[in-house]
Design an enzyme around this catalytic site. Sequence first.
Site, PDB file in Angstrom:
ATOM      1  N   SER A 135     -27.188   5.289  19.171  1.00  0.00           N
ATOM      2  CA  SER A 135     -26.234   5.958  19.089  1.00  0.00           C
ATOM      3  C   SER A 135     -26.472   7.568  19.016  1.00  0.00           C
ATOM      4  O   SER A 135     -27.422   7.876  18.279  1.00  0.00           O
ATOM      5  CB  SER A 135     -25.312   5.600  17.612  1.00  0.00           C
ATOM      6  OG  SER A 135     -24.088   6.670  17.483  1.00  0.00           O
ATOM      7  N   LYS A 161     -25.638   4.963  23.307  1.00  0.00           N
ATOM      8  CA  LYS A 161     -23.954   5.143  23.309  1.00  0.00           C
ATOM      9  C   LYS A 161     -23.959   6.698  23.094  1.00  0.00           C
ATOM     10  O   LYS A 161     -24.650   7.256  22.105  1.00  0.00           O
ATOM     11  CB  LYS A 161     -23.853   4.462  21.857  1.00  0.00           C
ATOM     12  CG  LYS A 161     -22.458   4.808  21.100  1.00  0.00           C
ATOM     13  CD  LYS A 161     -21.906   3.899  20.212  1.00  0.00           C
ATOM     14  CE  LYS A 161     -21.588   4.702  18.947  1.00  0.00           C
ATOM     15  NZ  LYS A 161     -20.997   3.527  17.997  1.00  0.00           N
ATOM     16  N   LEU A 162     -23.059   7.386  23.498  1.00  0.00           N
ATOM     17  CA  LEU A 162     -22.876   8.783  23.443  1.00  0.00           C
ATOM     18  C   LEU A 162     -21.619   8.734  22.506  1.00  0.00           C
ATOM     19  O   LEU A 162     -20.799   8.455  22.835  1.00  0.00           O
ATOM     20  CB  LEU A 162     -22.812   9.353  24.989  1.00  0.00           C
ATOM     21  CG  LEU A 162     -23.852   9.097  25.922  1.00  0.00           C
ATOM     22  CD1 LEU A 162     -23.371   9.849  27.092  1.00  0.00           C
ATOM     23  CD2 LEU A 162     -25.051   9.706  25.349  1.00  0.00           C
ATOM     24  N   LYS A 163     -21.652   9.748  21.672  1.00  0.00           N
ATOM     25  CA  LYS A 163     -20.673  10.234  20.861  1.00  0.00           C
ATOM     26  C   LYS A 163     -19.903  10.936  21.579  1.00  0.00           C
ATOM     27  O   LYS A 163     -20.108  12.188  22.275  1.00  0.00           O
ATOM     28  CB  LYS A 163     -20.964  10.755  19.470  1.00  0.00           C
ATOM     29  CG  LYS A 163     -21.607   9.869  18.685  1.00  0.00           C
ATOM     30  CD  LYS A 163     -20.561   9.138  17.963  1.00  0.00           C
ATOM     31  CE  LYS A 163     -21.013   7.964  17.023  1.00  0.00           C
ATOM     32  NZ  LYS A 163     -20.036   7.226  16.543  1.00  0.00           N
ATOM     33  N   ASP A 189     -18.252   6.417  22.457  1.00  0.00           N
ATOM     34  CA  ASP A 189     -17.540   6.473  21.222  1.00  0.00           C
ATOM     35  C   ASP A 189     -16.728   7.563  21.087  1.00  0.00           C
ATOM     36  O   ASP A 189     -17.458   8.592  20.746  1.00  0.00           O
ATOM     37  CB  ASP A 189     -18.712   5.893  20.045  1.00  0.00           C
ATOM     38  CG  ASP A 189     -17.766   5.456  18.749  1.00  0.00           C
ATOM     39  OD1 ASP A 189     -16.709   5.513  18.804  1.00  0.00           O
ATOM     40  OD2 ASP A 189     -18.560   5.446  17.837  1.00  0.00           O
ATOM     41  N   ASN A 191     -14.311   7.744  18.144  1.00  0.00           N
ATOM     42  CA  ASN A 191     -13.987   7.985  16.800  1.00  0.00           C
ATOM     43  C   ASN A 191     -12.564   8.438  16.649  1.00  0.00           C
ATOM     44  O   ASN A 191     -12.301   9.422  15.875  1.00  0.00           O
ATOM     45  CB  ASN A 191     -15.070   8.691  16.018  1.00  0.00           C
ATOM     46  CG  ASN A 191     -16.314   7.679  15.920  1.00  0.00           C
ATOM     47  OD1 ASN A 191     -17.567   8.366  16.246  1.00  0.00           O
ATOM     48  ND2 ASN A 191     -16.405   6.841  15.093  1.00  0.00           N
ATOM     49  N   GLU A 214     -15.408   3.146  23.092  1.00  0.00           N
ATOM     50  CA  GLU A 214     -14.954   2.603  21.624  1.00  0.00           C
ATOM     51  C   GLU A 214     -13.999   3.497  20.981  1.00  0.00           C
ATOM     52  O   GLU A 214     -14.112   4.846  21.044  1.00  0.00           O
ATOM     53  CB  GLU A 214     -16.207   2.682  21.074  1.00  0.00           C
ATOM     54  CG  GLU A 214     -16.417   2.072  19.402  1.00  0.00           C
ATOM     55  CD  GLU A 214     -17.645   2.127  18.992  1.00  0.00           C
ATOM     56  OE1 GLU A 214     -18.824   2.534  19.477  1.00  0.00           O
ATOM     57  OE2 GLU A 214     -17.827   1.826  17.782  1.00  0.00           O
ATOM     58  N   ASP A 239     -13.205  -0.307  16.911  1.00  0.00           N
ATOM     59  CA  ASP A 239     -14.227  -0.016  15.904  1.00  0.00           C
ATOM     60  C   ASP A 239     -13.280  -0.024  14.418  1.00  0.00           C
ATOM     61  O   ASP A 239     -12.903  -1.064  13.922  1.00  0.00           O
ATOM     62  CB  ASP A 239     -14.981   1.004  15.923  1.00  0.00           C
ATOM     63  CG  ASP A 239     -15.945   1.324  14.572  1.00  0.00           C
ATOM     64  OD1 ASP A 239     -15.877   0.612  13.919  1.00  0.00           O
ATOM     65  OD2 ASP A 239     -16.575   2.331  14.575  1.00  0.00           O
ATOM     66  N   LYS A 263     -18.632  -4.466  12.066  1.00  0.00           N
ATOM     67  CA  LYS A 263     -19.355  -3.404  11.105  1.00  0.00           C
ATOM     68  C   LYS A 263     -19.052  -4.262   9.843  1.00  0.00           C
ATOM     69  O   LYS A 263     -17.948  -4.095   9.456  1.00  0.00           O
ATOM     70  CB  LYS A 263     -18.932  -2.157  10.935  1.00  0.00           C
ATOM     71  CG  LYS A 263     -19.348  -1.285  11.925  1.00  0.00           C
ATOM     72  CD  LYS A 263     -19.001   0.326  11.774  1.00  0.00           C
ATOM     73  CE  LYS A 263     -19.669   1.127  12.812  1.00  0.00           C
ATOM     74  NZ  LYS A 263     -18.625   2.420  12.741  1.00  0.00           N
ATOM     75  N   GLY A 291     -23.092  -0.016  13.294  1.00  0.00           N
ATOM     76  CA  GLY A 291     -24.117   0.620  12.441  1.00  0.00           C
ATOM     77  C   GLY A 291     -23.552   1.807  11.508  1.00  0.00           C
ATOM     78  O   GLY A 291     -22.759   2.506  12.229  1.00  0.00           O
TER      79      GLY A 291
END
Length: 368
Positions: A135, A161-163, A189, A191, A214, A239, A263, A291
């Site tokens: 990530s 995985k790119l935030k 992702d 968030n 995500e 998630d 998770k 993670g």
Amino acid sequence: MRIDGIELRRVAMPLVSPFRTSFSTQTEKNILLVRAVVDGVEGWGECVTLPDPRYSPEYTDGAVDVMRRFLIPALTGVELSGAHMIGEILKPFKGHRMAKAAIETAVLDAELRIEGRSLARELGAVHDTVPCGVSVGIMDEIPRLLDAVDGYLAEGYVRIKLKIEPGWDVDVVRAVRERFGDDVLLQVDANTAYTLRDAQHLARLDDFGLLLIEQPLEEEDILGHADLAKLLRTPICLDESITSAQTAAAAIRLGATSVINIKPGRVGGYLEARRIHDLAVAQGVPVWCGGMVESGLGRAANVALAALPGFTLPGDVSASDRFYKVDLTEPFVMHDGALAVPQGPGLGVAPIPEILDELTTWTEWLPM
Ligand code: NPG
């Protein structure tokens, strides 16, 4: 079996570089560990709460409080036939899944050590190694991000995985595709950083062949994700929204998610994580292991889980040196883009006493 007592312990672990997401920037990981002594044998659980409630409603001081005040007293003096009873005993206390997960994991680790069985075997693992995804946090500028991705690919990570967040999304993904090509397994992702009003903008990601996006929308916005799924070709993976097997089943049924990030801390433990795995497999929904920047203790358990058959996508399961120069356990080292699944009893790893002592900032022993 009976729990003799539980030790709560906080450790402070510096990160090799700051890790920025749409909700925070971490430079140091403050980890709460649970050490359960069960019939004289110790087991470990890592609580994945953050210091503040920005990723989930839980936070570390709150986890300590709920454990001390409610969870540990409820388990005091109780004769257990196994760690599987803990979820049921703690059910009257709403939420606090990360705190519950840490206690259940510590007791399960002790139970399995007593019986000489590995967590991987207990959960139903079918692989000896698991592929490593990494990530990559948000950065100040795209060239720096490209250098970081270049380094991870050179190390052998098999999925990036790119935030993302508004202002750090389509251009970044395009730059990664232009530099590294279409074959790299790539996902993003958010968030929870977007709203349904961003649907058209997010649809621009469809051109880049991403594995998934995500958690674009808020945790509770299941229907919003179902609507968004109809507007995007990129698969949606939840998630934060998936807090139990029940919410997972509902999200699948409503068409809000076609992939699930599991998770264990977020869903209340490894046993609930396995239930989500099982129901996702039954529904044909692929899963992968998330993670939470765990130390070697939490990482060991995640690697065991990621070795179950339904984990068909590489997880956020990286080597210890992705985040830490010094890990609490023998470090997890990547070979050919994969980590070996621990085979020893319980988690199969334990803290190295000198390192643990050096990084510990606080302990409390709660006799039961
Ligand atoms: O590899 O451990 C890892 C980190 C993976 O990006 C990652 N985790 O939102 O999934 C996430 C994010 C996270 C980290 C969330 C820490 C909460 C705490």
